[in-house]
Motif scaffolding. Structure first.
Motif: not given
Length: 291
Positions: A87-92
């Motif tokens: 939800e914070a926009g971090l892609v993993l």
């Protein structure tokens, strides 16, 4: 670090044991950032490949304590999170190491959290990398693609905790299923005489195609990445391996929320495609679009 409850420990143990015996060689990723993205921001792509008989699904993992996240799940040999966006926009995004990569010493169970831990706890690429340097998380050999609105990176985890990181704020790069960094390349297997190396040779062809694509332009759009991901050399079907999904995230620099594009081609199902925003992913609307 919080203690895991008993059920989660059992599940994680199963995943780790499965990872030690399954032959793994899968996935391709393209990354671009800053000046190399039309309009700025970042673009990151994963094609998910796996053995025939798998099903790739999308799941929204809601949390009341940590960050919620929207991810690709594989279902062969037990469900597993193969990466997505929180939800914070971090892609993993996870990519497999070459087949038969030596596992080496197993990290302590309490620190082997990989995709679920990272997506649930960190907000930026820098946070993930800093936490890695502080040994807040560890994992078995794997390639991890990490991105936020300002930076893309890949993390190569090797045997017994060996690690290499490449970060980029302006530029483009790819990763597939070979160690790229000079300090890690001794972990890449050599072709064995007298053995059927057809899949390994094809995967080398796929890697070279992805590299050719990323070197073909200096500025990339979402449409470019869709085209790259669906090229028949990288979206493929071999006897031992096939492509099941594309997952693309575009972080835009104009203040608009991230865009996500997904393509699924599960066996015996029609092709499913949808483009949506991060808020639509977090609300569950994206899952409705892909039904």
């Amino acid at each position: 670090m919080r203690k895991m409850n008993g059920i989660w420990m059992i599940c994680l143990t199963f995943i780790m044991l499965a990872a030690t015996v399954l032959p793994v060689q899968a996935c391709t990723s393209w990354m671009a950032s800053g000046d190399s993205v039309a309009g700025g921001g970042t673009l990151v792509v994963k094609n998910r490949d796996w053995m025939p008989g798998d099903i790739t699904s999308l799941k929204l993992m809601k949390s009341n304590r940590d960050l919620s996240y929207f991810v690709l799940f594989g279902n062969l040999e037990g469900s597993a999170n193969h990466g997505g966006i929180n939800e914070a926009g971090l892609v993993l995004l996870e990519l497999s190491t070459p087949p038969n990569t030596p596992r080496g010493e197993v990290p302590p169970l309490a620190k082997s959290f990989d995709a679920d831990w990272i997506l649930g706890h960190y907000r930026t690429t820098d946070e993930v990398i800093l936490a890695l340097t502080k040994n807040e998380w560890q994992t078995q050999p794997v390639f991890l693609i990490v991105a936020d609105q300002n930076k893309v990176a890949y993390i190569e985890v090797g045997t017994s905790g060996r690690v290499a990181v490449k970060e980029m704020v302006n530029g483009a790069m790819i990763h597939a299923n070979e160690y790229q960094e000079a300090s890690m390349q001794d972990l890449n297997p050599k072709l064995q005489p007298g053995v059927d190396n057809s899949l390994a040779l094809y995967e080398r062809k796929r890697l070279l195609k992805a590299r050719e694509q990323i070197e073909s332009k200096s500025i990339f759009t979402l449409a470019d990445m869709k085209r790259f991901a669906q090229d028949p050399v990288v979206w493929y079907e071999q006897r031992e391996m096939r492509t099941y999904a594309s997952f693309i995230v575009q972080h835009r620099s104009n203040g608009q929320e991230p865009l996500i594009w997904v393509r699924l081609t599960n066996p015996n199902e029609g092709v499913k495609e949808a483009q949506f925003t991060l808020s639509e992913a977090m609300s569950g609307k994206a899952l409705e679009l892909l039904h």
